[in-house]
Write an enzyme that holds these catalytic residues in place. Structure first.
Site, PDB file in Angstrom:
ATOM      1  N   GLU A 132       0.843  -1.215   0.000  1.00  0.00           N
ATOM      2  CA  GLU A 132       0.000   0.000   0.000  1.00  0.00           C
ATOM      3  C   GLU A 132       0.877   1.264   0.000  1.00  0.00           C
ATOM      4  O   GLU A 132       0.551   2.265   0.636  1.00  0.00           O
ATOM      5  CB  GLU A 132      -0.943   0.009   1.213  1.00  0.00           C
TER       6      GLU A 132
HETATM    7  C1  LIG Z   1       2.562  -9.921   0.207  1.00  0.00           C
HETATM    8  C2  LIG Z   1       2.391  -8.812  -0.766  1.00  0.00           C
HETATM    9  C3  LIG Z   1       1.127  -8.474  -1.198  1.00  0.00           C
HETATM   10  C4  LIG Z   1       0.960  -7.444  -2.134  1.00  0.00           C
HETATM   11  N1  LIG Z   1      -0.291  -7.179  -2.618  1.00  0.00           N
HETATM   12  C5  LIG Z   1      -0.431  -6.332  -3.682  1.00  0.00           C
HETATM   13  C6  LIG Z   1      -1.704  -6.201  -4.340  1.00  0.00           C
HETATM   14  O1  LIG Z   1      -2.698  -6.808  -3.956  1.00  0.00           O
HETATM   15  N2  LIG Z   1      -1.770  -5.376  -5.428  1.00  0.00           N
HETATM   16  C7  LIG Z   1      -0.690  -4.684  -5.892  1.00  0.00           C
HETATM   17  O2  LIG Z   1      -0.825  -3.961  -6.867  1.00  0.00           O
HETATM   18  N3  LIG Z   1       0.534  -4.787  -5.284  1.00  0.00           N
HETATM   19  C8  LIG Z   1       0.683  -5.597  -4.205  1.00  0.00           C
HETATM   20  N4  LIG Z   1       1.905  -5.751  -3.597  1.00  0.00           N
HETATM   21  C9  LIG Z   1       3.051  -4.997  -4.101  1.00  0.00           C
HETATM   22  C10 LIG Z   1       3.495  -3.886  -3.169  1.00  0.00           C
HETATM   23  O3  LIG Z   1       2.563  -2.848  -3.203  1.00  0.00           O
HETATM   24  C11 LIG Z   1       4.919  -3.463  -3.592  1.00  0.00           C
HETATM   25  O4  LIG Z   1       5.796  -4.512  -3.205  1.00  0.00           O
HETATM   26  C12 LIG Z   1       5.323  -2.160  -2.936  1.00  0.00           C
HETATM   27  O5  LIG Z   1       4.586  -1.098  -3.490  1.00  0.00           O
HETATM   28  C13 LIG Z   1       6.818  -1.867  -3.097  1.00  0.00           C
HETATM   29  O6  LIG Z   1       7.225  -1.989  -4.421  1.00  0.00           O
HETATM   30  P1  LIG Z   1       8.510  -2.870  -4.777  1.00  0.00           P
HETATM   31  O7  LIG Z   1       8.342  -4.191  -4.132  1.00  0.00           O
HETATM   32  O8  LIG Z   1       8.682  -2.830  -6.235  1.00  0.00           O
HETATM   33  O9  LIG Z   1       9.709  -2.159  -4.060  1.00  0.00           O
HETATM   34  P2  LIG Z   1      10.606  -1.001  -4.674  1.00  0.00           P
HETATM   35  O10 LIG Z   1       9.755   0.029  -5.281  1.00  0.00           O
HETATM   36  O11 LIG Z   1      11.683  -1.612  -5.491  1.00  0.00           O
HETATM   37  O12 LIG Z   1      11.243  -0.412  -3.350  1.00  0.00           O
HETATM   38  C14 LIG Z   1      12.309  -1.049  -2.649  1.00  0.00           C
HETATM   39  C15 LIG Z   1      12.793  -0.103  -1.546  1.00  0.00           C
HETATM   40  O13 LIG Z   1      13.239   1.123  -2.107  1.00  0.00           O
HETATM   41  C16 LIG Z   1      12.512   2.200  -1.570  1.00  0.00           C
HETATM   42  N5  LIG Z   1      12.218   3.174  -2.610  1.00  0.00           N
HETATM   43  C17 LIG Z   1      11.672   2.951  -3.834  1.00  0.00           C
HETATM   44  N6  LIG Z   1      11.509   4.102  -4.484  1.00  0.00           N
HETATM   45  C18 LIG Z   1      11.948   5.069  -3.665  1.00  0.00           C
HETATM   46  C19 LIG Z   1      12.035   6.486  -3.757  1.00  0.00           C
HETATM   47  N7  LIG Z   1      11.586   7.162  -4.811  1.00  0.00           N
HETATM   48  N8  LIG Z   1      12.552   7.151  -2.719  1.00  0.00           N
HETATM   49  C20 LIG Z   1      12.986   6.516  -1.622  1.00  0.00           C
HETATM   50  N9  LIG Z   1      12.917   5.188  -1.471  1.00  0.00           N
HETATM   51  C21 LIG Z   1      12.411   4.469  -2.471  1.00  0.00           C
HETATM   52  C22 LIG Z   1      11.223   1.598  -1.040  1.00  0.00           C
HETATM   53  O14 LIG Z   1      10.652   2.381  -0.021  1.00  0.00           O
HETATM   54  C23 LIG Z   1      11.700   0.249  -0.536  1.00  0.00           C
HETATM   55  O15 LIG Z   1      12.237   0.366   0.738  1.00  0.00           O
HETATM   56  C24 LIG Z   1       2.084  -6.731  -2.616  1.00  0.00           C
HETATM   57  C25 LIG Z   1       3.366  -7.066  -2.153  1.00  0.00           C
HETATM   58  C26 LIG Z   1       3.527  -8.091  -1.257  1.00  0.00           C
HETATM   59  C27 LIG Z   1       4.916  -8.453  -0.825  1.00  0.00           C
END
Ligand SMILES: Cc1cc2nc3c(=O)[nH]c(=O)nc-3n(C[C@H](O)[C@H](O)[C@H](O)COP(=O)(O)OP(=O)(O)OC[C@H]3O[C@@H](n4cnc5c(N)ncnc54)[C@H](O)[C@@H]3O)c2cc1C
Length: 601
Positions: free
Chosen positions: A407
């Site tokens: 989220e």
């Molecule tokens: C169990 C689970 C259920 C989920 N359910 C859903 C769902 O139902 N629907 C859906 O659409 N998604 C879902 N997600 C996805 C989830 O919303 C994403 O994993 C989340 O938004 C983070 O994206 P990412 O994993 O690509 O991490 P990344 O974007 O790669 O981020 C990795 C790290 O870098 C940091 N970071 C990234 N960009 C920046 C920035 N600009 N500035 C500073 N720090 C930054 C982040 O805060 C984090 O600490 C789910 C994920 C999991 C694990």
């Protein structure tokens, strides 16, 4: 499941807590919950405790069909259609009722997450952005649980950076279908859902939203991910390979997908805080009981000062989260009530979702971090047994961790809340600059800076709250002036500003709730709450001061920095508070009932 009307409250702007002061009677607190609210909470809690929790082992092992059957059962009880208007088969719950519902469903985190994906982010886009035909077709079945839903935004290369998604949508030459191509990642409920809210770019450019059904040609759900926690929930990738979607399944307008995604997440984030609140209360209750039963050195663990200190701090942080969440829920509900009278009701309700985006991000970030703190201390108090899967806190510890990631990660939400505040300041919709100018005059005037001698039973706390607001304006204002447009690249400063903002809202929410409780019941009846508030505000003021020092030191150096720090010091001059004794009192209240002691108060 109708609810009784609550006392009307003034409509306040989102984020206005920073620049306005409120009276205790203006804020909603858990003591204001009606019998109907409590009944909804009880129904939800009993359902999960009696029908879901006993099956946790099978759910964690992903027994086929079990989670969907439990969600359907919840639908039969009316627990899925809270966000759906009555005319489309839901119960049209008000904001406070849906907050209570989310909180009380959290007895088992995997169920709460599955519920949120279906009844929250999997339903809201249709409720707010659907056409009448779309609402008639989908919402009755979604509220009854006949069809289960989910929200598909993230992709393998685009989580936080959701606008970078690669899934495309192209209209067929006859204009009758959309052809979707791409892959979605980590979709909660994706393994069994019937309805998928899918975000894709029309012609690879315009981010838009579509309702996709499981049976459409070219649609495929992948296998379950092996996760660290919330193992009872379904998380799968979704593959769209020339997936053929009827043209009428475009949700809202071409290019309107970002709006749908963001406003939906505002609601999801707010609810996530409520789920975390419930989870934290459950962990505290189990731990308090265990601390009394477990013996060491001839005593109960609960007799040791360091254990009591932990129990007290767990209680205090839960109290802070609860005070903020119910205050925000009251604000959102007041605004929604007012929106119902608007000429374009749907448009106005959407505006309300945006209006409280700051409070929604605070609910998500503060709630998830408080839960992480609580479950971590719970494992510590359970000692070696805390590390055993047979004991409840090991699962709670694992399940908690995801809340800071999905989220919108807590980093992204921290930046969002400050960004939104600054935008409103620039637009003039929040009088932040006027408050900063007033503060500058106060700083120049000198001697009474910080408020002088505190007066009244909560004088010191009132002053600490007022000074926390001024601290934000002082440090944040200086940083904004120095970096201007470049502030967005100073993430460490934005993070510190977000922390000050959240602590300030928490401090004020605890204080207003306690003052309201004292006015209603007398100080003696709520003495533990008073003690919790004094401790929280005393410690939170230190945290605010520390963040401000970080911001100022990243903004100035030399004599200018010294001058700014001297001003800051004046805002944080205060008498000591005996937090050790006060925490002992709070711990005693928790241990008396083996549970969070301020429930419904
Ligand atoms: C169990 C689970 C259920 C989920 N359910 C859903 C769902 O139902 N629907 C859906 O659409 N998604 C879902 N997600 C996805 C989830 O919303 C994403 O994993 C989340 O938004 C983070 O994206 P990412 O994993 O690509 O991490 P990344 O974007 O790669 O981020 C990795 C790290 O870098 C940091 N970071 C990234 N960009 C920046 C920035 N600009 N500035 C500073 N720090 C930054 C982040 O805060 C984090 O600490 C789910 C994920 C999991 C694990």
């Amino acid at each position: 499941m109708a609810t009784t009307a609550t006392t009307p409250r003034p409509v306040t702007k989102g984020g206005s807590f920073l620049v306005e002061s409120r009276k205790p009677e203006e804020v909603f607190t858990p003591a204001d919950l009606s019998d109907d609210h409590r009944l909804i909470g009880q129904t939800a809690e009993e359902f999960v405790t009696n029908e879901v929790l006993p099956l946790a082992h099978d759910l964690e092992e992903k027994k086929a069909g079990l989670m969907p059957s439990l969600l359907k059962k919840a639908g039969e009880l009316g627990l899925l259609g809270g966000g759906v208007p009555e005319q489309y088969g839901g119960s049209g719950l008000d904001k406070i009722s849906s907050t209570v519902l989310a909180e009380k469903l959290s007895v088992y985190a995997s169920f709460a997450v599955s519920h949120g994906a279906h009844a929250g982010i999997g339903t809201i886009p249709i409720v707010y952005y659907g056409t009448d035909e779309q609402k008639k077709k989908y919402l009755p079945k979604i509220s009854s649980g006949e069809w289960l839903s989910c929200y598909c935004l993230s992709e393998p290369q685009a989580g936080s950076d959701a606008q970078n998604l690669l899934t495309t949508a192209k209209l067929t030459p006859d204009g009758q279908h959309w052809i979707l191509n791409g892959q979605k990642m980590w979709i909660t409920n994706g393994g069994f859902a019937d309805v998928f809210i899918v975000f894709a770019k029309v012609d690879g450019e315009k981010l838009s939203c579509f309702i996709v059904e499981k049976g459409y040609p070219g649609f495929k759900a992948g296998g379950e991910e092996k996760k660290m926690g919330i193992k009872g929930s379904s998380t799968v990738p979704i593959f769209l390979d020339n997936c053929k979607v009827p043209k009428e399944n475009l949700l809202f307008e071409i290019g309107g997908g970002f709006k749908v995604a963001v406003n939906t997440l505002n609601v999801g984030r707010f609810n996530l805080g409520a789920y975390c609140l419930g989870g934290a209360k459950n962990a505290l209750a189990a731990t308090a009981k265990y601390a009394k039963e477990r013996k060491a050195f001839g005593k109960s663990l609960a007799d040791f000062g360091l254990v009591r200190e932990k129990l007290a701090e767990m209680t205090i942080r839960i109290f802070a989260v609860e005070s903020m969440i119910y205050r925000s829920a009251g604000m959102i509900e007041a605004a929604m009530d007012a929106a119902h009278g608007a000429a374009d009701k749907t448009q106005e309700l959407m505006r309300v979702l945006e209006e409280y985006a700051i409070e929604s991000s605070i609910s998500k970030v503060y709630g998830s971090e408080a839960l992480d703190f609580v479950v971590d201390e719970a494992v510590q108090i359970y000692g070696g047994y805390g590390f055993h899967e047979e004991y409840p806190v090991a699962r709670a510890y694992r399940d908690s961790r995801i809340n800071r990631i999905f989220e919108g990660t807590n980093e992204i939400n921290r930046m969002l809340m400050v960004d939104m505040l600054l935008r409103r300041a620039v637009k003039g919709t929040l009088p932040v600059f006027a408050a900063a100018t007033k503060l500058a005059a106060e700083v120049l005037a000198g001697p009474l800076l910080g408020g002088g001698e505190p007066k009244g039973p909560f004088g010191q706390e009132e002053q600490a709250v007022a000074n926390a607001k001024k601290t934000f304006l002082l440090a944040g204002g200086q940083a904004a002036q120095k970096y201007r447009e470049g502030l967005k690249d100073q993430q460490e400063i934005l993070g510190a500003m977000a922390n000050m903002l959240m602590e300030t809202y928490a401090m004020e929410s605890c204080l207003l709730r306690t003052q309201k409780a004292v006015a209603a019941r007398g100080q003696a009846a709520v003495h533990a709450m008073v003690d919790a508030t004094r401790v929280f505000i005393y410690d939170a003021a230190d945290r605010v001061e520390k963040e401000a020092r970080t911001v100022l030191a990243a903004t100035f150096e030399g004599d200018t920095l010294r001058t700014q720090l001297a001003v800051l010091k004046k805002f944080h001059k205060r008498d000591g508070v005996g937090t050790v004794a006060l925490r002992r009192n709070v711990a005693a209240a928790t241990l008396t009932g083996d549970r969070y002691p301020f429930e419904g108060r």
